[in-house]
Design an enzyme around this catalytic site. Sequence first.
Site, PDB file in Angstrom:
ATOM      1  N   SER A 187       0.836  -1.205   0.000  1.00  0.00           N
ATOM      2  CA  SER A 187       0.000   0.000   0.000  1.00  0.00           C
ATOM      3  C   SER A 187       0.865   1.247   0.000  1.00  0.00           C
ATOM      4  O   SER A 187       1.988   1.248   0.526  1.00  0.00           O
ATOM      5  CB  SER A 187      -0.898   0.026   1.245  1.00  0.00           C
ATOM      6  N   TYR A 226      -2.273  -0.555  10.154  1.00  0.00           N
ATOM      7  CA  TYR A 226      -2.465  -0.956   8.763  1.00  0.00           C
ATOM      8  C   TYR A 226      -1.203  -0.664   7.950  1.00  0.00           C
ATOM      9  O   TYR A 226      -0.736  -1.506   7.187  1.00  0.00           O
ATOM     10  CB  TYR A 226      -3.659  -0.209   8.164  1.00  0.00           C
TER      11      TYR A 226
END
Length: 249
Positions: free
Chosen positions: A140, A155
Amino acid sequence: MLLKDRVAIVTGAASPRGIGLATARALAAQGARIAILDLNEEAVQRAAGELGKGHRGYRCDVSSHEQCRKVVAAIQSDLGPVDSLLAFAGISRSTRFLEVTPEEYEAVMQANLRGTMNICQAVVPGMIEKGGGSIVCVGSIAAQRGGGVFGGTHYSASKGGVQSLAKAMARELAPRNIRVNAVAPGLIETDIFEGKLTETRKAEIAATIPMGRVGQPRDVADVCVFLVSDWASYVTGVVLDINGGLHIH
């Protein structure tokens, strides 16, 4: 037909507007037989049915090492040796740092990092036996920038771990003719942001992206097709940005 008669596993691919299903569609369009993995039995069967005859859906919680091992054995029996793995399964949480509980931290790490490790460990022995293969892990932009638009610290950390895992696997498995790469999407408009990404907010974000728009699942899917195809036969250990220029480094 870049992937004619090849077998590809795509995890986390049952969501109708998700990156995983978009990638499964793109792989199938290039001739691959797809095994869709996700948590919901009804959803995986519906997604596999959408792809058409010859594709299969399997319920699997990738945070379970044993479930991954069993489902890969079933896929090999049903579809044949696995050529490609695309590990999309994961969860996103935007909780602020001081509010992250140990339970939420563990849930994110289990789904994102441990889940990627589990499914890769289940698939790699078969790839070694057949003489090679290709893996794409999903990182990501949050791991690269230290947080994203919605992703929290835990995350970001989990996706940083996924990207490092992909590089380490690439180095170790290259002599076995197994390529491992990662993609690092920016903000992609999927079901995961349902209720959070209003039209006003989307316009605000798009204004910060050099290409002037929020990403779509197909933007990631097409890159993944390239990475598992022979067109990328000398590409391994790469983390490939897919963010419209939002993070240029």
